[in-house]
Design an enzyme around this catalytic site. Structure first.
Site, short mmCIF file in Angstrom:
data_model
loop_
_atom_site.label_atom_id
_atom_site.label_comp_id
_atom_site.label_asym_id
_atom_site.label_seq_id
_atom_site.Cartn_x
_atom_site.Cartn_y
_atom_site.Cartn_z
N LYS A 109 44.62 67.13 40.55
CA LYS A 109 43.96 66.26 39.58
C LYS A 109 44.63 64.89 39.53
O LYS A 109 45.83 64.77 39.78
CB LYS A 109 44.01 66.90 38.19
CG LYS A 109 43.28 68.25 38.12
CD LYS A 109 43.50 68.95 36.81
CE LYS A 109 44.92 69.36 36.58
NZ LYS A 109 45.13 70.23 35.41
N THR A 149 43.51 62.35 25.21
CA THR A 149 43.37 63.16 26.43
C THR A 149 44.06 64.52 26.29
O THR A 149 44.36 65.18 27.28
CB THR A 149 43.98 62.41 27.64
OG1 THR A 149 45.32 62.06 27.30
CG2 THR A 149 43.16 61.20 28.02
N GLY A 192 44.47 68.18 26.18
CA GLY A 192 43.65 69.32 26.59
C GLY A 192 42.75 69.07 27.79
O GLY A 192 41.92 69.92 28.12
N THR A 193 42.93 67.94 28.46
CA THR A 193 42.04 67.65 29.61
C THR A 193 42.16 68.72 30.69
O THR A 193 41.15 69.21 31.22
CB THR A 193 42.34 66.27 30.24
OG1 THR A 193 43.74 66.17 30.44
CG2 THR A 193 41.85 65.13 29.37
N GLY A 194 43.40 69.08 31.04
CA GLY A 194 43.61 70.04 32.13
C GLY A 194 43.07 71.42 31.78
O GLY A 194 42.40 72.07 32.59
N CYS A 195 43.35 71.87 30.54
CA CYS A 195 42.87 73.20 30.11
C CYS A 195 41.35 73.22 30.14
O CYS A 195 40.73 74.19 30.62
CB CYS A 195 43.33 73.49 28.68
SG CYS A 195 45.10 73.56 28.49
#
Ligand SMILES: Nc1ncnc2c1ncn2[C@@H]1O[C@H](COP(=O)(O)OP(=O)(O)O)[C@@H](O)[C@H]1O
Ligand SMILES: Cc1ncc(COP(=O)(O)OP(=O)(O)O)c(N)n1
Length: 274
Positions: free
Chosen positions: A179, A212, A214-217
Site C-alpha cells: 500500500k 485516515t 483505520g485505512t489499512g483495516c
C-alpha cells in the site's frame, strides 16, 4: 412468514479498537456495508481513540482458540482477514486453526504499528508472520513500514517497492499489495499489486486529510468481503481500492485526533450528495 436469505460470510481475526475506527469495528462495518455476514474473533482489546492507543489487553490464548473453534464447528467463513495478531504465539495458533479447518480466501494484513506509533505486534513476531501467515495468504497487504520490516528492504524508490513485493510473493503469498499511503506525499497515492507475473499500480488522488485512522483495516476488510462474495482476486483489489478511496474522501468528523474513515460512504454518499 419469515424468509431466510443465503449470504456470504466473512471472518475477521483481529484486535478491538474501542474508538471504532480500526480493528474489528472497522472490519465488521465494512463487511456489513459490502453485504456480507460478519463474524469476529478477538485477539486483543485495545483502549484506543482518535488520539492514540492508551492500553493493550490480549485475550488469553485459550480464548483465541475457543473462538476459532466455535466458528469452525458451525460457521464456515467464505473469506477471512487477519489484522492485529499481537504475538508469535497468537500467530502460530491462528495459522494452525486456519489450516485445521481448511479455511480459504485469507487476507493477511500484517498490522504492526498504529499511526499514532503504538506497537501492535511484538518484534519477535516478524519471523512467525513470514513463516506461518504469508504461505496462507491469498492477498497480503503491508503498508510501507510493514513491507520494510518483513523484507529488510529500505523502500525509498519504486524499484525497491517492486523488489519487496517479489520477496513477499516468494515467501508464499498469492497476491501482494504494497500500500502507498506512506509512500511520498504527492498528488496521487498508488498501491502496488503483484501476482507473481505482473506488477500493476492502482492509483487514486491523494486526499489531504488527517482523518485516515483505520485505512489499512478497512481496505483489507473490503478485500475479504469481496472475496467472500466470490469475486476474482484482481477484481476484489480494484473494488476494495474504490471502497477505501470513497471512505477517506468522506471522512467522519468525530474525536480530536486522527478521525476515522467513513465506512458507509461507498453505499450511501453517491446517492445522497452527488
Ligand atoms: N491520503 C490518502 N488518500 C487516498 N488514499 C489513501 C490515503 N492514505 C492512504 N490511502 C489508501 O488507503 C489504503 C491504506 O493505506 P496505508 O495508509 O498505506 O495503510 P495503513 O493504514 O495500513 O498504514 C491504501 O489503499 C492507500 O492507498
Ligand atoms: C486494534 C487495532 N488494529 C489495527 C490497527 C491499525 O489500523 P490501521 O488501519 O493500520 O490504521 P491506523 O491505526 O494505523 O490509523 C489499530 N489502530 N488498532
Amino acid at each position: 412468514m419469515g424468509k431466510l436469505i443465503k449470504v456470504s460470510k466473512a471472518l475477521t481475526i483481529a484486535g478491538s479498537d474501542s474508538g471504532g475506527g480500526a480493528g474489528i469495528q472497522a472490519d465488521l462495518k465494512t463487511f456489513q456495508e459490502l453485504g456480507v455476514y460478519g463474524m469476529s474473533v478477538l485477539t486483543a482489546v485495545t483502549a484506543q481513540n482518535t488520539t492514540g492507543v492508551q492500553g493493550i489487553f490480549p485475550v488469553p490464548i485459550e480464548g483465541l482458540e475457543a473462538q476459532l473453534a466455535s466458528i469452525g464447528a458451525d460457521l464456515t467463513p467464505d473469506a477471512i482477514k487477519t489484522g492485529m495478531l499481537f504475538s508469535s504465539e497468537y500467530i502460530e495458533r491462528t495459522a494452525y486453526m486456519i489450516k485445521k479447518f481448511q479455511w480459504e480466501n485469507v487476507v493477511v494484513d500484517p498490522v504492526m504499528i498504529a499511526k499514532g506509533g503504538a506497537t501492535l505486534l511484538g518484534e519477535d513476531a516478524l519471523q512467525a508472520m513470514k513463516t506461518y501467515m504469508l504461505p496462507l495468504a491469498k492477498i497480503v497487504t503491508p503498508n510501507i513500514p510493514e513491507a520494510e520490516a518483513l523484507t529488510g528492504i529500505k523502500i525509498d524508490s519504486s524499484e525497491a517497492r517492486e523488489e519487496a513485493a517479489r520477496v513477499l510473493y516468494e515467501a508464499g503469498a498469492d497476491h501482494v499489495v504494497v500500500k502507498g499511503g506512506h509512500f511520498g506525499n504527492g498528488e496521487y497515492v498508488s498501491d502496488l499489486v503483484f501476482n507473481g507475473i505482473e506488477m500493476v499500480e492502482l492509483t487514486e488522488k491523494r486526499i489531504q486529510t488527517k482523518n485516515t485512522h483505520g485505512t489499512g483495516c478497512t481496505f483489507s476488510a473490503a478485500l475479504a468481503a469481496e472475496l467472500a462474495s466470490g469475486k476474482k482476486t484482481e477484481n476484489t483489489i480494484v473494488s476494495a481500492k474504490k471502497y477505501i478511496q470513497t471512505a477517506i474522501e468522506h471522512g467522519i468528523d468525530v474525536g480530536s485526533g486522527h478521525g476515522p474513515v467513513n465506512h458507509f460512504a461507498y453505499r450511501r454518499v453517491p446517492h445522497e450528495q452527488y
